[in-house]
Scaffold this active site. Sequence first.
Site, PDB file in Angstrom:
ATOM      1  N   SER A 253       0.814  -1.219   0.000  1.00 48.25           N
ATOM      2  CA  SER A 253       0.000   0.000   0.000  1.00 48.25           C
ATOM      3  C   SER A 253       0.843   1.264   0.000  1.00 48.25           C
ATOM      4  O   SER A 253       1.933   1.302   0.581  1.00 48.25           O
ATOM      5  CB  SER A 253      -0.910  -0.002   1.237  1.00 48.25           C
ATOM      6  OG  SER A 253      -1.564   1.242   1.386  1.00 48.25           O
TER       7      SER A 253
ATOM      8  N   TYR B  31      -2.298   5.443  -4.360  1.00 47.76           N
ATOM      9  CA  TYR B  31      -3.329   6.466  -4.238  1.00 47.76           C
ATOM     10  C   TYR B  31      -2.806   7.692  -4.986  1.00 47.76           C
ATOM     11  O   TYR B  31      -1.803   8.290  -4.578  1.00 47.76           O
ATOM     12  CB  TYR B  31      -3.593   6.828  -2.774  1.00 47.76           C
ATOM     13  CG  TYR B  31      -4.406   5.819  -2.016  1.00 47.76           C
ATOM     14  CD1 TYR B  31      -5.725   5.541  -2.390  1.00 47.76           C
ATOM     15  CD2 TYR B  31      -3.881   5.154  -0.915  1.00 47.76           C
ATOM     16  CE1 TYR B  31      -6.489   4.622  -1.692  1.00 47.76           C
ATOM     17  CE2 TYR B  31      -4.644   4.229  -0.202  1.00 47.76           C
ATOM     18  CZ  TYR B  31      -5.937   3.975  -0.596  1.00 47.76           C
ATOM     19  OH  TYR B  31      -6.695   3.061   0.098  1.00 47.76           O
TER      20      TYR B  31
ATOM     21  N   THR C  96      -5.685   2.667  -7.293  1.00 47.65           N
ATOM     22  CA  THR C  96      -6.991   2.610  -6.638  1.00 47.65           C
ATOM     23  C   THR C  96      -7.858   3.749  -7.155  1.00 47.65           C
ATOM     24  O   THR C  96      -7.459   4.913  -7.113  1.00 47.65           O
ATOM     25  CB  THR C  96      -6.840   2.701  -5.112  1.00 47.65           C
ATOM     26  OG1 THR C  96      -6.155   1.523  -4.650  1.00 47.65           O
ATOM     27  CG2 THR C  96      -8.192   2.780  -4.425  1.00 47.65           C
TER      28      THR C  96
ATOM     29  N   ARG D 254     -16.538   6.499   7.580  1.00 48.59           N
ATOM     30  CA  ARG D 254     -16.226   5.379   8.471  1.00 48.59           C
ATOM     31  C   ARG D 254     -16.536   5.783   9.907  1.00 48.59           C
ATOM     32  O   ARG D 254     -15.718   6.396  10.604  1.00 48.59           O
ATOM     33  CB  ARG D 254     -14.773   4.959   8.289  1.00 48.59           C
ATOM     34  CG  ARG D 254     -14.498   4.580   6.828  1.00 48.59           C
ATOM     35  CD  ARG D 254     -13.040   4.334   6.527  1.00 48.59           C
ATOM     36  NE  ARG D 254     -12.835   4.189   5.078  1.00 48.59           N
ATOM     37  CZ  ARG D 254     -11.662   4.041   4.500  1.00 48.59           C
ATOM     38  NH1 ARG D 254     -10.562   4.006   5.227  1.00 48.59           N
ATOM     39  NH2 ARG D 254     -11.572   3.930   3.178  1.00 48.59           N
TER      40      ARG D 254
ATOM     41  N   LYS E 277      -7.956  -0.833  -9.482  1.00 50.01           N
ATOM     42  CA  LYS E 277      -8.601  -1.457  -8.318  1.00 50.01           C
ATOM     43  C   LYS E 277      -9.829  -0.641  -7.911  1.00 50.01           C
ATOM     44  O   LYS E 277      -9.716   0.555  -7.620  1.00 50.01           O
ATOM     45  CB  LYS E 277      -7.621  -1.541  -7.145  1.00 50.01           C
ATOM     46  CG  LYS E 277      -8.203  -2.132  -5.869  1.00 50.01           C
ATOM     47  CD  LYS E 277      -7.156  -2.184  -4.777  1.00 50.01           C
ATOM     48  CE  LYS E 277      -7.706  -2.781  -3.498  1.00 50.01           C
ATOM     49  NZ  LYS E 277      -8.722  -1.916  -2.850  1.00 50.01           N
TER      50      LYS E 277
ATOM     51  N   HIS F  60     -13.535  -1.893  -1.823  1.00 49.80           N
ATOM     52  CA  HIS F  60     -12.678  -1.399  -0.743  1.00 49.80           C
ATOM     53  C   HIS F  60     -13.057  -2.039   0.595  1.00 49.80           C
ATOM     54  O   HIS F  60     -12.994  -1.402   1.651  1.00 49.80           O
ATOM     55  CB  HIS F  60     -12.765   0.133  -0.647  1.00 49.80           C
ATOM     56  CG  HIS F  60     -11.451   0.794  -0.342  1.00 49.80           C
ATOM     57  ND1 HIS F  60     -10.664   1.336  -1.315  1.00 49.80           N
ATOM     58  CD2 HIS F  60     -10.777   0.983   0.820  1.00 49.80           C
ATOM     59  CE1 HIS F  60      -9.569   1.854  -0.769  1.00 49.80           C
ATOM     60  NE2 HIS F  60      -9.614   1.642   0.538  1.00 49.80           N
TER      61      HIS F  60
ATOM     62  N   GLY G  77      -7.710  -9.209   2.326  1.00 51.89           N
ATOM     63  CA  GLY G  77      -7.481  -7.985   3.080  1.00 51.89           C
ATOM     64  C   GLY G  77      -7.444  -8.236   4.575  1.00 51.89           C
ATOM     65  O   GLY G  77      -6.396  -8.521   5.156  1.00 51.89           O
TER      66      GLY G  77
END
Length: 361
Positions: A114, A138, A164, A173, A232, A256, A310
């Site tokens: 990542s 990203y 991504t 979240r 992705k 995700h 994940g």
Amino acid sequence: MPLVCLTDFRAQAQERLSKSTWDYIEGGADEGLTRDDNITAFKKNLFVVTHRIRLRPRYLRDVSEVDTRTTIQGAEISAPICIAPSGFHCVAWPDGEMSTARAAQAAGICYITSTYASCSLEDIVSTAPSGLRWFQLYVQPDRQLNKQLIQRVESLGFKALVITVDVPTVGNRRHDIRNQLDLKMNLMLKDLRAPEEKNSIPYLQVSSISKSLCWNDLSWFQGITRLPIILKGILTKEDAELAVKHNVQGIIVSNHGGRQLDEVPATIDALTEVVAAVQGKIEVYLDGGVRTGNDVLKALALGAKCVFLGRPVLWGLACKGEHGVEEVLNILKKEFHTSMTLTGCRSIAEISRDLIQFSRL
């Protein structure tokens, strides 16, 4: 008591981690509907609520030898079970991504590192020098920073660039908001410091992910790298067709982990239309909700080339570090081998849509 399945690791990881860390790993966006659907959809088709996904085994075949090996982007892996990109592995285990990389190398599978890794790229590569690695990006508003990162991962031997596409802004979240979790203030993101510029980029802000990224920008990335480009976060046939049109090399069907837009399809439900849209022109992968060997088999039967794990990787990491990740991977690989054996599949090439039955509840 031995840990014999992925849910055993989940239970033990929850006991070992703080509430805020557990909420960060397990949390989904809003009501968490998509996060939960990712798992349950492997058992039943959530688009057709009267149907469930079942397997159609074939018997009286010689399954004395079953080969789980396959390739992704031309590189061989021991099984179609790899590690998805997730950030901040140091919250689960002190060695963080270095432990993850060593486990992936030992298992003979691919690890997507990542952008928000909590260990430096150099440390990750040096601790597992022969491992197959892809890099997840990203996209940043500063093109020069993107270029520097891509050139760096190329020089370090990463074999693909995973862009991504489903985070023009961070999902809602709720657990992290309630816990006032701010990982970027607590962890140094060492990936973004070039070795010769240790003080030039102290932090990469999560909020700085580009909101303007669009299809036409892909040609710029293709012009600065020879790495295959994987997108992705694709969930629809329309975007899958555009991916083919823009000459990318692969798609990861992903929502995700249910952490971005809630109430989108579970990935196993979105997989079929994406596979149909690309017509075999590029490789299609899947992440989200894979917990058993049967799940892996179903994903491949519906057209995925490989699945990416994940949360289960973080569970293993939290329980036993590198060895916990190895155990998670080995359990799933063994389950998948058993699933292949019991359905009469002697090689990955023998896994087909004929294995799937949508039966009525």
